[in-house]
Design a protein around this motif. Structure first.
Motif, short mmCIF file in Angstrom:
data_model
loop_
_atom_site.label_atom_id
_atom_site.label_comp_id
_atom_site.label_asym_id
_atom_site.label_seq_id
_atom_site.Cartn_x
_atom_site.Cartn_y
_atom_site.Cartn_z
N UNK A 155 -17.05 18.73 -4.56
CA UNK A 155 -16.39 18.73 -3.25
C UNK A 155 -16.76 17.46 -2.51
N UNK A 158 -16.90 14.21 2.97
CA UNK A 158 -16.45 13.19 3.93
C UNK A 158 -14.94 13.05 3.94
N UNK A 159 -14.29 13.64 2.96
CA UNK A 159 -12.84 13.51 2.81
C UNK A 159 -12.35 14.82 2.26
N UNK A 160 -12.49 15.85 3.08
CA UNK A 160 -12.32 17.25 2.68
C UNK A 160 -11.40 17.45 1.49
N UNK A 195 -0.58 12.97 6.20
CA UNK A 195 -1.08 12.41 7.45
C UNK A 195 0.08 11.87 8.27
N UNK A 200 2.73 11.07 5.62
CA UNK A 200 2.66 10.20 4.46
C UNK A 200 1.64 10.86 3.54
N UNK A 202 -1.06 11.43 0.60
CA UNK A 202 -2.02 10.66 -0.20
C UNK A 202 -1.81 11.00 -1.66
N UNK A 254 -12.12 8.39 -5.24
CA UNK A 254 -10.86 8.52 -4.49
C UNK A 254 -10.26 7.13 -4.28
N UNK A 255 -9.40 6.73 -5.19
CA UNK A 255 -8.81 5.39 -5.14
C UNK A 255 -7.46 5.44 -5.83
N UNK A 256 -6.59 4.46 -5.56
CA UNK A 256 -5.29 4.46 -6.23
C UNK A 256 -5.41 4.46 -7.76
#
Lengths: 280, 347
Positions: A155, A158-160, A195, A200, A202, A254-256
């Motif tokens: 989990x 910081x970025x639920x 968001x 938009x 993610x 968590x990145x493209x």
């Protein structure tokens, strides 16, 4: 007295019917409203070799040697397809499992399902977006973000959101970090949260895996529990539509770029064979 | 005879049950959390976590509990100090255990029940889940929830406090987080001199009123809008990237358009929450207004509001105008809130 006689008569007749039925059908009789068990076994491998944490040394398509120290992933939202084309959906609240390579007891997912003949399975590798935004009271068991050690955490505080697949290890081709370790860390998640207005979205790395049992039929009966053996091939995390180099991407979170990893691992599972256990 | 005895016993038991249940109600009364008149609607769902006296007290104890950190030294209240509007007084960046330095300035804890999401980058969208971030962050409290729960289970007081708040002494992560939320949602700051002025209870000085007028005239209230003094959006206000390349909101959305954007912070209690900006780079409000009038850098994601027709950036303000605006901002200081004993560290 008369009533008794009639009752006995009915019992006799129905007993006879059952006997006849058993004789006429090759398959043992089952009651579709009764339940039985079906097991999904997740057996993680690297190509043609078994996955051995820390010990095994493997090679990816980029030609890099690597070892795996940790592999864990969520299997959720399980649906079973019957031979007649209908589906049994495992009730969502009890359809979240965490497969952890270092805990063999987590490799087998035990499902309670209606008795019947099953031809395939589908599941989400990860956690659906709805559950990812539910109240904490609806995140029990393996989803409980307050019941995870840091080493095994799935989990992002910081970025639920949940990490769907977490794999770590080493490769001699990776440049050493400040502590001298040549480690790779792949923590892949992203449920496509929105968001702004209009939202938009993610990245969405939720992958639905659909597997057919081929010519096998998983017959769930009172006295018969099929165990479906599913292979998860770690090599396919690196080798797929994108050939991933560990040296170039030692850390993917968590990145493209994580989308490429998820697109690869969407193809890592394969149905292999079935055992049938007598009993439940 | 036997039947009579049984009846009598039943009556006694029933009476006892009534007394006990009434007693419990007295022991743990509800706390009403209401929305101040000029605030937006509350976002936190109180129905899923009704605030009670015992839940609030537990939340308060946990907020000031050092055991929530790895080495017992850093509580929530360590970086969120009441006298500084629940920010880390005098710290540009907050430090956690072992004096490890974080990368952003601690945000105030006030009116959180009215917020959609949290943190400078808005990465968390549920107040209940918010405390997990500082607890597990290695540069803040550096602790894991399973460890904390173990420590609290062995504690001489917490099992009893959890029982009072939730009915049984069981200590779970869900209960811990809900108790912290019960404490935080009651932390409402809506009694500044400006609020009293709005309610017709006091007058502002001529300078303060002129400052309020300028605040609107210069368009500050475009982003610092409504009763919360924020529109809860994420924007780039042209802070130089020379010493800090923090990409802010982009880390959450991975949207190029969100690079270097940060939360529009509330201005409530802004007088006491210095230093300012996500990295605390400005020591005082004068420096902040100087930045808005002439310090903005031309960054691709700079908010269009700051782009002027003459090609320059920012909001033109004279020194006198800045002085007046600051006079107004100081009316947003809520002395009641900053000294409310209910929110202070329990004795």
């Amino acid at each position: 007295m008369k009533l008794h006689f009639r009752f006995l008569h009915i019992i006799f007749l129905s007993g006879f019917t059952i006997l006849t039925a058993c004789k006429n059908e090759v398959e043992p009789e089952f009651n579709p409203s009764a339940r039985g068990r079906l097991l999904l076994e997740f057996d993680n491998v690297v190509g043609t070799r078994d996955l051995e944490l820390n010990r095994g040394v493997y090679r990816n398509a980029a030609g890099e040697e690597f070892s795996v120290s940790q592999l864990q992933y969520y299997v959720s939202n399980i649906r079973l397809r019957k031979t007649d084309g209908s589906e049994y959906v495992v009730p969502q609240d009890s359809s979240y499992f965490l497969v952890q390579e270092h805990k063999p007891e987590t490799h087998i997912i035990r499902l309670s399902v209606p008795q019947g003949d099953y031809a395939g399975v589908s599941f989400i590798l990860g956690v659906d977006s709805l559950r990812s935004t539910m109240d904490i009271s609806r995140r029990q068991g393996v989803l409980n973000p307050t019941d995870m050690s840091r080493e095994e955490g799935m989990y992002w505080t910081w970025n639920s959101g949940y990490i769907f697949l977490r794999m770590e290890g080493t490769s001699p081709q990776i440049a050493p970090d400040p502590s001298g370790n040549r480690r790779f860390r792949y923590h892949i998640g992203g449920f496509g949260g929105g968001f702004g207005t209009p939202p938009v979205r993610t990245i969405n790395n939720i992958k639905t895996i659909t597997l057919s049992f081929g010519r096998d039929i998983a017959k769930v009966r009172n006295n018969s529990t099929p165990q479906m053996h599913i292979i998860g091939d770690v090599l396919k995390v690196f080798n797929g539509s994108t050939t991933i180099s560990l040296a170039q991407n030692p850390t993917v979170m968590f990145s493209p770029f994580s989308v490429n990893v998820a697109n690869n691992y969407a193809n890592m599972f394969e149905y292999h064979h079935m055992h049938t256990i007598v009993g439940r | 005879m036997k039947r009579t005895a049984f009846f009598a016993l039943a009556c006694v038991l029933l009476a006892a049950a009534v007394v006990v249940s009434c007693g419990q109600r007295d022991v743990n009364p509800m706390i009403e959390v209401s929305t101040p008149p000029h605030f937006p609607p509350m976002i936190y769902d109180l129905n899923k976590n009704p605030v009670t006296q015992a839940g609030f007290e537990l939340g308060r104890a946990l907020f000031y509990e050092g055991q929530l950190s790895r080495d017992g030294t850093v509580s929530c209240g360590f970086c969120h100090q009441q006298s500084a509007g629940f920010t880390h007084h005098g710290h540009d960046l907050s430090h956690g255990v072992d004096d490890r330095l974080g990368k952003r300035n601690a945000l105030p804890i006030q009116n959180l029940a009215f917020y959609r999401d949290f943190m400078w980058d808005g990465g968390i969208h549920d107040l209940d889940l918010q405390p997990l971030a500082p607890i597990e962050n290695p540069v803040e409290m550096d602790e894991s929830m399973p460890n904390i729960l173990e420590k609290l289970r062995k504690h001489p007081h917490y099992p009893r406090m959890f029982e009072r708040a939730f009915g049984t002494p069981e200590i779970t992560g869900e209960r811990l987080l809900k108790a912290l939320s019960q404490f935080m949602v009651t932390m409402i700051s809506a009694n500044s001199r400006y609020d009293q002025y709005l309610r017709g209870e006091t007058q502002l000085t001529a300078d303060e009123l002129r400052g309020l007028q300028l605040f609107k005239q210069k368009g500050c209230d475009h982003c610092h809008s409504g009763g919360l003094f924020t529109d809860q959006t994420y924007r780039n206000n042209g802070l130089s990237l020379a010493f800090n390349q923090d990409v802010g909101r982009y880390e959450i959305t991975l949207n190029e358009q969100d690079k270097y954007k940060f939360r529009v912070p509330s201005l409530r209690n802004v007088e006491v929450t210095r230093p300012y900006m996500h990295d605390g780079r400005f020591r005082n409000l004068e420096m902040v207004l100087d930045h808005y009038s002439e310090g903005m850098e031309d960054i691709p994601t700079l908010d269009p509001l700051f782009k002027r027709t003459d090609g320059k950036r920012g909001i033109p303000m004279t020194a006198e105008e800045k002085r007046l605006i600051i006079a107004f901002l100081k009316t947003l200081t809520d002395e009641t809130f900053l000294h409310d004993k209910r929110f202070s560290e329990p004795e």
